[in-house]
Scaffold this motif. Structure first.
Motif, PDB file in Angstrom:
ATOM      1  N   ARG A 119       0.861  -1.183   0.000  1.00 52.75           N
ATOM      2  CA  ARG A 119       0.000   0.000   0.000  1.00 52.75           C
ATOM      3  C   ARG A 119       0.894   1.228   0.000  1.00 52.75           C
ATOM      4  O   ARG A 119       1.906   1.278   0.694  1.00 52.75           O
ATOM      5  CB  ARG A 119      -0.888   0.042   1.244  1.00 52.75           C
ATOM      6  N   ILE A 120       0.513   2.235  -0.765  1.00 50.91           N
ATOM      7  CA  ILE A 120       1.281   3.478  -0.838  1.00 50.91           C
ATOM      8  C   ILE A 120       0.911   4.339   0.351  1.00 50.91           C
ATOM      9  O   ILE A 120      -0.251   4.697   0.532  1.00 50.91           O
ATOM     10  CB  ILE A 120       1.008   4.219  -2.150  1.00 50.91           C
ATOM     11  N   LYS A 121       1.905   4.646   1.174  1.00 52.16           N
ATOM     12  CA  LYS A 121       1.682   5.471   2.352  1.00 52.16           C
ATOM     13  C   LYS A 121       1.524   6.941   1.971  1.00 52.16           C
ATOM     14  O   LYS A 121       0.597   7.599   2.388  1.00 52.16           O
ATOM     15  CB  LYS A 121       2.825   5.289   3.342  1.00 52.16           C
ATOM     16  N   HIS A 122       2.450   7.444   1.185  1.00 50.97           N
ATOM     17  CA  HIS A 122       2.339   8.803   0.670  1.00 50.97           C
ATOM     18  C   HIS A 122       3.294   9.001  -0.497  1.00 50.97           C
ATOM     19  O   HIS A 122       4.231   8.237  -0.671  1.00 50.97           O
ATOM     20  CB  HIS A 122       2.566   9.862   1.755  1.00 50.97           C
ATOM     21  N   VAL A 123       3.025  10.017  -1.285  1.00 47.08           N
ATOM     22  CA  VAL A 123       3.833  10.336  -2.462  1.00 47.08           C
ATOM     23  C   VAL A 123       4.358  11.749  -2.302  1.00 47.08           C
ATOM     24  O   VAL A 123       3.619  12.669  -1.971  1.00 47.08           O
ATOM     25  CB  VAL A 123       2.985  10.236  -3.757  1.00 47.08           C
ATOM     26  N   LEU A 124       5.642  11.919  -2.518  1.00 45.78           N
ATOM     27  CA  LEU A 124       6.275  13.239  -2.489  1.00 45.78           C
ATOM     28  C   LEU A 124       6.676  13.597  -3.913  1.00 45.78           C
ATOM     29  O   LEU A 124       7.287  12.793  -4.601  1.00 45.78           O
ATOM     30  CB  LEU A 124       7.519  13.237  -1.606  1.00 45.78           C
ATOM     31  N   LYS A 125       6.350  14.802  -4.342  1.00 43.84           N
ATOM     32  CA  LYS A 125       6.765  15.254  -5.653  1.00 43.84           C
ATOM     33  C   LYS A 125       7.838  16.328  -5.461  1.00 43.84           C
ATOM     34  O   LYS A 125       7.615  17.328  -4.807  1.00 43.84           O
ATOM     35  CB  LYS A 125       5.592  15.856  -6.425  1.00 43.84           C
ATOM     36  N   LEU A 126       8.994  16.054  -6.025  1.00 44.99           N
ATOM     37  CA  LEU A 126      10.105  17.001  -5.932  1.00 44.99           C
ATOM     38  C   LEU A 126      10.125  17.871  -7.174  1.00 44.99           C
ATOM     39  O   LEU A 126       9.717  17.465  -8.255  1.00 44.99           O
ATOM     40  CB  LEU A 126      11.421  16.238  -5.811  1.00 44.99           C
ATOM     41  N   GLY A 127      10.632  19.079  -7.015  1.00 40.77           N
ATOM     42  CA  GLY A 127      10.736  20.003  -8.149  1.00 40.77           C
ATOM     43  C   GLY A 127      11.797  19.545  -9.123  1.00 40.77           C
ATOM     44  O   GLY A 127      12.686  18.762  -8.801  1.00 40.77           O
ATOM     45  N   ARG A 128      11.711  20.066 -10.309  1.00 38.75           N
ATOM     46  CA  ARG A 128      12.673  19.751 -11.349  1.00 38.75           C
ATOM     47  C   ARG A 128      13.993  20.427 -11.049  1.00 38.75           C
ATOM     48  O   ARG A 128      14.037  21.582 -10.659  1.00 38.75           O
ATOM     49  CB  ARG A 128      12.119  20.207 -12.680  1.00 38.75           C
ATOM     50  N   LEU A 129      15.090  19.709 -11.263  1.00 38.54           N
ATOM     51  CA  LEU A 129      16.427  20.270 -11.033  1.00 38.54           C
ATOM     52  C   LEU A 129      16.817  21.181 -12.177  1.00 38.54           C
ATOM     53  O   LEU A 129      16.625  20.854 -13.350  1.00 38.54           O
ATOM     54  CB  LEU A 129      17.458  19.155 -10.884  1.00 38.54           C
ATOM     55  N   GLU A 130      17.365  22.337 -11.849  1.00 37.76           N
ATOM     56  CA  GLU A 130      17.852  23.280 -12.863  1.00 37.76           C
ATOM     57  C   GLU A 130      19.279  22.912 -13.247  1.00 37.76           C
ATOM     58  O   GLU A 130      20.082  22.551 -12.396  1.00 37.76           O
ATOM     59  CB  GLU A 130      17.808  24.709 -12.303  1.00 37.76           C
TER      60      GLU A 130
END
Length: 74
Positions: free
Chosen positions: A62-73
């Protein structure tokens, strides 16, 4: 009238056999993905597909939570 439950969709994730084994044994608890659905993933079932040479679904979680990180410059 009952409230409409939040939509969740199950997900199939292809992982190399060495990492699939580590996930199943609790040695790997985080999976990084370049693209991943953002909506309806918390609490969803993820099927773990071990790629070649195993080529089979070997487990689920089961997926506990999802983190979305910003795009690297660059």
């Amino acid at each position: 009238m009952d409230a409409i439950p939040e939509f969740r969709r199950d997900i199939l994730v292809s992982v190399r056999p060495i990492y699939a084994s580590k996930i199943l044994h609790g040695q790997k608890t985080v999976e990084l993905r370049r693209k991943f659905p953002e909506v309806g993933t918390t609490g969803a079932l993820v099927l773990i597909y071990s790629s070649s040479p195993v080529s089979a679904v070997v487990g689920c979680a089961r997926i506990k939570h999802v983190l979305k990180l910003g795009r690297l410059e660059k």
